[in-house]
Design a protein around this motif. Structure first.
Motif, mmCIF file in Angstrom:
data_model
loop_
_atom_site.group_PDB
_atom_site.id
_atom_site.type_symbol
_atom_site.label_atom_id
_atom_site.label_comp_id
_atom_site.label_asym_id
_atom_site.label_seq_id
_atom_site.Cartn_x
_atom_site.Cartn_y
_atom_site.Cartn_z
ATOM 1 N N MET A 203 0.839 -1.148 -0.002
ATOM 2 C CA MET A 203 -0.055 0.018 -0.078
ATOM 3 C C MET A 203 0.742 1.240 -0.109
ATOM 4 S SD MET A 203 -2.977 1.099 2.762
ATOM 5 C CE MET A 203 -2.899 2.368 3.365
ATOM 6 N N PHE A 204 0.661 2.133 -0.956
ATOM 7 C CA PHE A 204 1.377 3.375 -0.936
ATOM 8 C C PHE A 204 0.445 4.501 -0.423
ATOM 9 C CE2 PHE A 204 3.797 0.614 -3.625
ATOM 10 C CZ PHE A 204 5.203 1.067 -3.400
ATOM 11 N N VAL A 205 1.086 5.708 0.224
ATOM 12 C CA VAL A 205 0.256 6.699 0.648
ATOM 13 C C VAL A 205 1.120 7.978 0.348
ATOM 14 C CG1 VAL A 205 -1.324 5.275 2.204
ATOM 15 C CG2 VAL A 205 0.876 6.561 3.228
ATOM 16 N N THR A 206 0.303 9.058 0.306
ATOM 17 C CA THR A 206 1.197 10.323 0.322
ATOM 18 C C THR A 206 1.388 10.768 1.730
ATOM 19 O OG1 THR A 206 -0.024 10.660 -1.807
ATOM 20 C CG2 THR A 206 0.704 12.537 -0.571
ATOM 21 N N LEU A 207 2.516 11.198 1.955
ATOM 22 C CA LEU A 207 2.990 11.813 3.294
ATOM 23 C C LEU A 207 2.904 13.159 3.456
ATOM 24 C CD1 LEU A 207 6.078 9.416 3.609
ATOM 25 C CD2 LEU A 207 3.876 9.026 4.868
ATOM 26 N N PHE B 48 0.724 11.205 6.473
ATOM 27 C CA PHE B 48 -0.274 10.247 6.296
ATOM 28 C C PHE B 48 -0.978 10.084 7.737
ATOM 29 C CE2 PHE B 48 -2.044 6.069 6.922
ATOM 30 C CZ PHE B 48 -3.029 5.826 6.028
ATOM 31 N N GLN B 49 -2.190 9.882 8.228
ATOM 32 C CA GLN B 49 -2.578 9.888 9.401
ATOM 33 C C GLN B 49 -3.803 8.680 9.311
ATOM 34 O OE1 GLN B 49 -3.144 12.835 12.217
ATOM 35 N NE2 GLN B 49 -4.470 11.902 13.410
ATOM 36 N N LEU B 50 -3.459 7.554 10.146
ATOM 37 C CA LEU B 50 -4.533 6.627 10.178
ATOM 38 C C LEU B 50 -5.547 6.928 11.561
ATOM 39 C CD1 LEU B 50 -6.083 4.043 8.991
ATOM 40 C CD2 LEU B 50 -4.486 2.948 10.174
ATOM 41 N N HIS C 188 0.934 7.931 12.705
ATOM 42 C CA HIS C 188 1.166 8.821 11.741
ATOM 43 C C HIS C 188 2.346 8.645 11.210
ATOM 44 C CE1 HIS C 188 2.883 13.115 11.378
ATOM 45 N NE2 HIS C 188 1.611 13.114 10.831
#
Length: 72
Positions: free
Chosen positions: A1-5, A7-9, A14
């Motif tokens: 899984m790639f996310v843009t930083l 990032f917070q879930l 974080h």
């Protein structure tokens, strides 16, 4: 899984950039930093003392069990 930083879930996790490292922190106090190549640093709160085991020791102040290699 790639996310843009950054990032917070929810409020549990974080992830952000710190210099060249990607740093992931949790509300329980764990912090993991990765340089994107081969170096990983895991920091845990003192509450985990003597409750861990692994390649870099078990957080029980016995330095003879610690093996740390510098990135090449």
């Amino acid at each position: 899984m790639f996310v843009t930083l950054p990032f917070q879930l929810d409020s549990l996790l974080h992830a952000h950039l710190s210099g060249a490292d990607v740093v992931v922190t949790t509300t329980s106090g764990l912090s993991l930093a990765f340089d994107g190549d081969s170096f990983v640093r895991l920091r845990v709160p003192a509450a985990y003392a003597a409750s861990l085991c692994g390649l870099c020791g078990n957080y029980n102040q016995d330095l003879s069990l610690i093996h740390i290699s510098e990135p090449t």
